[in-house]
Design an enzyme around this catalytic site. Structure first.
Site, PDB file in Angstrom:
ATOM      1  N   GLY A  15      28.460 -12.256 -10.484  1.00 47.45           N
ATOM      2  CA  GLY A  15      27.944 -11.265 -11.427  1.00 47.45           C
ATOM      3  C   GLY A  15      28.711  -9.954 -11.279  1.00 47.45           C
ATOM      4  O   GLY A  15      28.895  -9.472 -10.166  1.00 47.45           O
ATOM      5  N   ARG A  76      31.974 -17.590 -12.630  1.00 48.57           N
ATOM      6  CA  ARG A  76      31.530 -18.474 -11.546  1.00 48.57           C
ATOM      7  C   ARG A  76      32.262 -19.795 -11.751  1.00 48.57           C
ATOM      8  O   ARG A  76      32.312 -20.295 -12.867  1.00 48.57           O
ATOM      9  CB  ARG A  76      30.019 -18.631 -11.602  1.00 48.57           C
ATOM     10  N   GLY A 106      29.735 -11.270  -4.588  1.00 54.38           N
ATOM     11  CA  GLY A 106      28.503 -11.419  -3.814  1.00 54.38           C
ATOM     12  C   GLY A 106      28.625 -12.513  -2.772  1.00 54.38           C
ATOM     13  O   GLY A 106      29.713 -13.054  -2.526  1.00 54.38           O
ATOM     14  N   ASP A 107      27.473 -12.893  -2.212  1.00 50.90           N
ATOM     15  CA  ASP A 107      27.533 -13.840  -1.094  1.00 50.90           C
ATOM     16  C   ASP A 107      28.072 -15.197  -1.519  1.00 50.90           C
ATOM     17  O   ASP A 107      28.783 -15.862  -0.760  1.00 50.90           O
ATOM     18  CB  ASP A 107      26.153 -13.972  -0.415  1.00 50.90           C
ATOM     19  N   THR A 130      27.771  -6.312  -6.020  1.00 52.31           N
ATOM     20  CA  THR A 130      26.625  -6.891  -6.727  1.00 52.31           C
ATOM     21  C   THR A 130      25.548  -5.814  -6.841  1.00 52.31           C
ATOM     22  O   THR A 130      25.392  -4.993  -5.932  1.00 52.31           O
ATOM     23  CB  THR A 130      26.024  -8.109  -5.985  1.00 52.31           C
ATOM     24  N   ASP A 132      22.481  -6.349  -6.718  1.00 47.69           N
ATOM     25  CA  ASP A 132      21.269  -6.785  -6.009  1.00 47.69           C
ATOM     26  C   ASP A 132      21.081  -6.155  -4.634  1.00 47.69           C
ATOM     27  O   ASP A 132      19.968  -6.156  -4.108  1.00 47.69           O
ATOM     28  CB  ASP A 132      21.294  -8.311  -5.825  1.00 47.69           C
ATOM     29  N   ASP A 134      21.832  -7.399  -1.859  1.00 45.99           N
ATOM     30  CA  ASP A 134      21.197  -8.466  -1.046  1.00 45.99           C
ATOM     31  C   ASP A 134      22.176  -9.104  -0.065  1.00 45.99           C
ATOM     32  O   ASP A 134      22.045 -10.269   0.283  1.00 45.99           O
ATOM     33  CB  ASP A 134      20.654  -9.558  -1.978  1.00 45.99           C
ATOM     34  N   GLY A 175      17.685  -8.444  -9.707  1.00 51.64           N
ATOM     35  CA  GLY A 175      17.690  -8.433  -8.254  1.00 51.64           C
ATOM     36  C   GLY A 175      17.710  -9.830  -7.682  1.00 51.64           C
ATOM     37  O   GLY A 175      17.656 -10.043  -6.494  1.00 51.64           O
ATOM     38  N   ARG A 176      17.763 -10.814  -8.597  1.00 56.16           N
ATOM     39  CA  ARG A 176      17.749 -12.235  -8.217  1.00 56.16           C
ATOM     40  C   ARG A 176      16.502 -12.503  -7.371  1.00 56.16           C
ATOM     41  O   ARG A 176      15.396 -12.323  -7.881  1.00 56.16           O
ATOM     42  CB  ARG A 176      19.022 -12.647  -7.478  1.00 56.16           C
ATOM     43  N   ALA A 191       6.483   4.541 -10.573  1.00 54.80           N
ATOM     44  CA  ALA A 191       5.687   3.416 -11.116  1.00 54.80           C
ATOM     45  C   ALA A 191       4.327   3.352 -10.434  1.00 54.80           C
ATOM     46  O   ALA A 191       4.202   3.640  -9.231  1.00 54.80           O
ATOM     47  CB  ALA A 191       6.442   2.104 -10.893  1.00 54.80           C
ATOM     48  N   LYS A 218      -5.734   8.007 -15.132  1.00 58.02           N
ATOM     49  CA  LYS A 218      -4.419   7.659 -15.714  1.00 58.02           C
ATOM     50  C   LYS A 218      -4.664   6.872 -16.998  1.00 58.02           C
ATOM     51  O   LYS A 218      -5.373   5.876 -16.981  1.00 58.02           O
ATOM     52  CB  LYS A 218      -3.596   6.828 -14.727  1.00 58.02           C
ATOM     53  N   GLN A 260      21.405  -3.580 -16.859  1.00 62.68           N
ATOM     54  CA  GLN A 260      21.440  -3.077 -15.473  1.00 62.68           C
ATOM     55  C   GLN A 260      22.779  -3.332 -14.799  1.00 62.68           C
ATOM     56  O   GLN A 260      23.083  -2.755 -13.761  1.00 62.68           O
ATOM     57  CB  GLN A 260      20.322  -3.759 -14.664  1.00 62.68           C
TER      58      GLN A 260
END
Ligand code: F6P
Length: 328
Positions: A15, A76, A106-107, A130, A132, A134, A175-176, A191, A218, A260
């Protein structure tokens, strides 16, 4: 600095993420600085298999430090998972005179690099790219900071309409299977609830929390949901559950999706990419291989690539507690 490495290949894989272009630029320019040739490989491992190469020099990477995406494209590659595919890749690398490879990804991309290096005794260096965040062995991956800012900006906009209509919004973020983006952007955007895969407190606790928010006055709420969250089947299932059990709520869903992954990289990501690109090339020139460049306590580090691919990143429990307190 040993100069047994004369030509380095660079690719982006998996990604894409903001900052990849800044990393490509840093790799190419560090090669130029050390008078080492550099070859850009398009579309990750698939391009290596197909010999989709481009000679790069310091001028090839003009005006890209601020650009999202990757000028080398990304992909990929299923074929690279096969021995035949990797043999084709290696034969192309040899024909092009490549002595080493820098893989920005990424990994999953690092796993491919590690296998390729082991099978052909070929020097590789990984740069974590990435959104993420992660990947074990680094506190920041390229694109994560930019993605956080993108998500916070999006949620701020959603909050405008949520408060205008007294609505509850479920906002799904990427964020997978980890919750770093959801937790950090959720706290940053204020939030009312943040749902992450690392903790599942159940739907009824969510209802309780929403009721408490409403009782505290709220009239609108934002619930950030990591795409890997398991509280509900998915974010739409959560919407239905709240509508059935809290009919006073008018509920909407916003899935942020691939926006994102885009956008001009933040200064943090540009600087990180530049530092990592220099480290990757100079480590290869120093005769090192099979590492991932990382950052720990503001220092640029090297993590053995087999640890980077096997390790996992933990959620910051202190931030989880901050999030709980902020939702009072
Ligand atoms: O790994 C980055 C990421 O954006 C994840 O957050 C997301 O789950 C995945 O890629 C989406 O993959 P694709 O771009 O193939 O749809």
């Amino acid at each position: 600095m040993s100069k047994s490495i004369k030509k380095i290949g660079v690719m982006t894989s998996g990604g894409d993420s903001p900052g990849m272009n800044a990393a490509i630029r840093a790799v190419v320019r560090t090669c130029a600085f050390h008078k080492v040739d550099c070859i850009g490989i398009y579309r990750g491992y698939q391009g290596l298999i197909e010999g989709d190469f481009k000679e790069m020099n310091a001028r090839s990477v003009n005006n890209i430090v601020n650009k999202g995406g990757t000028i080398l494209k990304s992909a990929r590659s299923q074929e690279f998972r096969t021995v035949e595919g990797r043999k084709k890749a290696h034969s192309n690398a040899m024909e092009a005179g490549l002595d080493a490879l820098v893989v920005i990804g990424g990994d999953g991309s690092f796993t491919g690099a590690m296998i390729f290096s082991q099978e052909f005794d070929f020097p590789v260096m990984g740069i974590p790219g990435t959104i993420d965040n992660d990947i074990y062995g680094t506190s920041s991956t390229l694109g994560y900071d930019t993605a956080l800012n993108t998500v916070v900006e999006a949620i701020d906009k959603i909050r405008d309409t949520a408060s205008s209509h007294n609505r509850l919004f479920f906002v799904e973020v990427m964020g997978r299977d980890v919750g770093h983006i959801a937790l950090n952007a959720g706290v940053g955007a204020g939030a009312e609830e943040i749902l992450i895969p690392e903790e599942n407190l159940g739907k009824d606790r969510l209802l309780e929390s929403l009721k408490r928010s409403r009782e505290s006055g709220k009239t609108s709420s934002i619930v950030v949901v990591a795409e890997g969250d398991t509280t509900g089947e998915n974010v739409f299932d959560l919407k239905d559950y709240v509508e059935q059990n809290l009919p006073e709520y008018e509920v909407r869903v916003s899935v942020l999706g691939h926006m994102q992954r885009g956008g001009s990289p933040s200064c943090w990501d540009r600087v990180l990419a530049s530092r990592m690109g220099v480290k990757a090339v100079e480590s290869l020139l120093d005769g090192k291989s099979n590492y991932m460049v990382g950052i720990q306590d503001s220092k640029i580090t090297l993590c053995p690539i087999d640890q980077a691919v096997k390790g996992k990143t933990d959620i910051d429990l202190e931030l989880l507690r901050v999030s709980d307190i902020m939702t009072t």
